[in-house]
Design a protein around this motif. Structure first.
Motif, PDB file in Angstrom:
ATOM      1  N   LEU A  83       0.828  -1.204   0.000  1.00 14.21           N
ATOM      2  CA  LEU A  83       0.000   0.000   0.000  1.00 14.21           C
ATOM      3  C   LEU A  83       0.864   1.256   0.000  1.00 14.21           C
ATOM      4  N   HIS A  84       1.929   1.253   0.775  1.00 14.63           N
ATOM      5  CA  HIS A  84       2.799   2.431   0.824  1.00 14.63           C
ATOM      6  C   HIS A  84       3.525   2.633  -0.501  1.00 14.63           C
ATOM      7  N   ARG A  85       3.874   1.551  -1.175  1.00 18.44           N
ATOM      8  CA  ARG A  85       4.483   1.701  -2.499  1.00 18.44           C
ATOM      9  C   ARG A  85       3.492   2.324  -3.475  1.00 18.44           C
ATOM     10  N   MET A  86       2.237   1.886  -3.395  1.00 15.90           N
ATOM     11  CA  MET A  86       1.221   2.463  -4.267  1.00 15.90           C
ATOM     12  C   MET A  86       1.082   3.962  -4.003  1.00 15.90           C
ATOM     13  N   ARG A  87       1.059   4.349  -2.738  1.00 11.94           N
ATOM     14  CA  ARG A  87       0.967   5.773  -2.401  1.00 11.94           C
ATOM     15  C   ARG A  87       2.126   6.558  -3.018  1.00 11.94           C
ATOM     16  N   ALA A  88       3.321   5.985  -2.950  1.00 13.74           N
ATOM     17  CA  ALA A  88       4.509   6.697  -3.435  1.00 13.74           C
ATOM     18  C   ALA A  88       4.498   6.889  -4.939  1.00 13.74           C
ATOM     19  N   LEU A  89       3.753   6.053  -5.659  1.00 12.32           N
ATOM     20  CA  LEU A  89       3.792   6.093  -7.116  1.00 12.32           C
ATOM     21  C   LEU A  89       2.692   6.943  -7.737  1.00 12.32           C
ATOM     22  N   VAL A  90       1.681   7.341  -6.969  1.00 15.42           N
ATOM     23  CA  VAL A  90       0.564   8.114  -7.521  1.00 15.42           C
ATOM     24  C   VAL A  90       0.703   9.588  -7.152  1.00 15.42           C
TER      25      VAL A  90
END
Length: 275
Positions: A83-90
């Protein structure tokens, strides 16, 4: 099912793709690294136009909370890192006011390197109090989409939309956020908000992260406002399955053009200043 391996060099490549400096197709990668690029690459890319991805973490029996409302630690450690990786990419992360009130999420990136996204709260009736911690961290932009005249703290951007039945049209929400420069969006919760975006046909991709536990009761993850009555009419998206380690993620393509983001051959880095 493909196990992913997010090594340091894979993550550096994904952040570079996010910034338009590299593609996902070049380089020599292990199978796990290539699976990680395949999973996160569509979120990182900015060359295909706006993308809206939803993510929900749930148990094996489809629950996102217990009967008492306990939703903490539904996802395992690898699911949380995902989830944190997804946040970092958007560009921005969107939640409904119910999630903001109940979970008081920080919506920051803490479990991996990368920028924290713009925070967006959908609040048709102005229920979010102005002392909510979400509104007072000035490290990133904060946006409230509301249907009432309600002053917000300094620095908080307000988007006023019509909410005829106490709810917004998801397409209007996306149009307003695109106009503010947010092209890549993560709809993080809750399940009701994600369900409305699904039914409105406003998601490019849906990721369902499943943790290996049985709760037995409590809040269900996704319940569409107008569910289908026949299986022949059910959504059957093209789906890829990845092992995160502690959790398994089902990555579903919902928009007709979602598959284009999976083709790394056409991921061309755009020219950036100083390059």
């Amino acid at each position: 099912m493909e196990p992913i391996e997010v090594t340091e060099r894979v993550w550096e490549r994904l952040l570079a793709v996010r910034d338009g400096r590299f593609c996902t197709c070049c380089g020599s990668w292990s199978p796990g690294e290539r699976a990680a690029l395949a999973l996160y690459g569509p979120l990182a890319r900015r060359d295909l136009g706006p993308m809206t991805v939803a993510q929900i973490g749930q148990s094996l029996d489809g629950r996102v909370a217990t009967v008492t409302g306990d939703a903490r630690d539904i996802s395992g450690p690898d699911g949380l890192a995902h989830l944190h990786r997804m946040r970092a990419l958007v560009d921005g992360v969107v939640i409904g006011v119910g999630t903001a009130l109940h979970d008081t999420p920080r919506l920051t990136v803490r479990l991996c390197p990368g920028p924290s996204p713009v925070r967006v709260v959908i609040d048709p009736r102005g229920r979010l109090p102005n002392d909510a911690p979400l509104l007072h961290c000035q490290a990133t932009r904060r946006i409230v989409i509301q249907g009432v005249d309600l002053p917000r703290p300094d620095g908080v951007e307000v988007v006023r939309l019509a909410a005829p039945d106490g709810a917004f049209d998801p397409a209007e929400i996306l149009a307003a956020l695109h106009a503010l420069g947010l092209q890549s969006l993560l709809i993080e919760g809750g399940g009701t908000t994600i369900s409305h975006f699904i039914e409105a046909g406003c998601l490019t991709r849906l990721q369902v992260s499943v943790a290996p536990l049985l709760i037995g009761g409590g809040q269900l993850g996704l319940t569409l406002p107008h569910p289908t009555e026949k299986l022949s009419d059910a959504l059957r998206p093209e789906t890829r399955v990845f092992s995160l380690g502690s959790d398994v993620v089902f990555d579903c393509a919902l928009a007709p053009d979602a598959q284009a983001a999976l083709d790394p051959v056409h991921a061309k880095p755009r020219r950036v200043a100083g390059s």
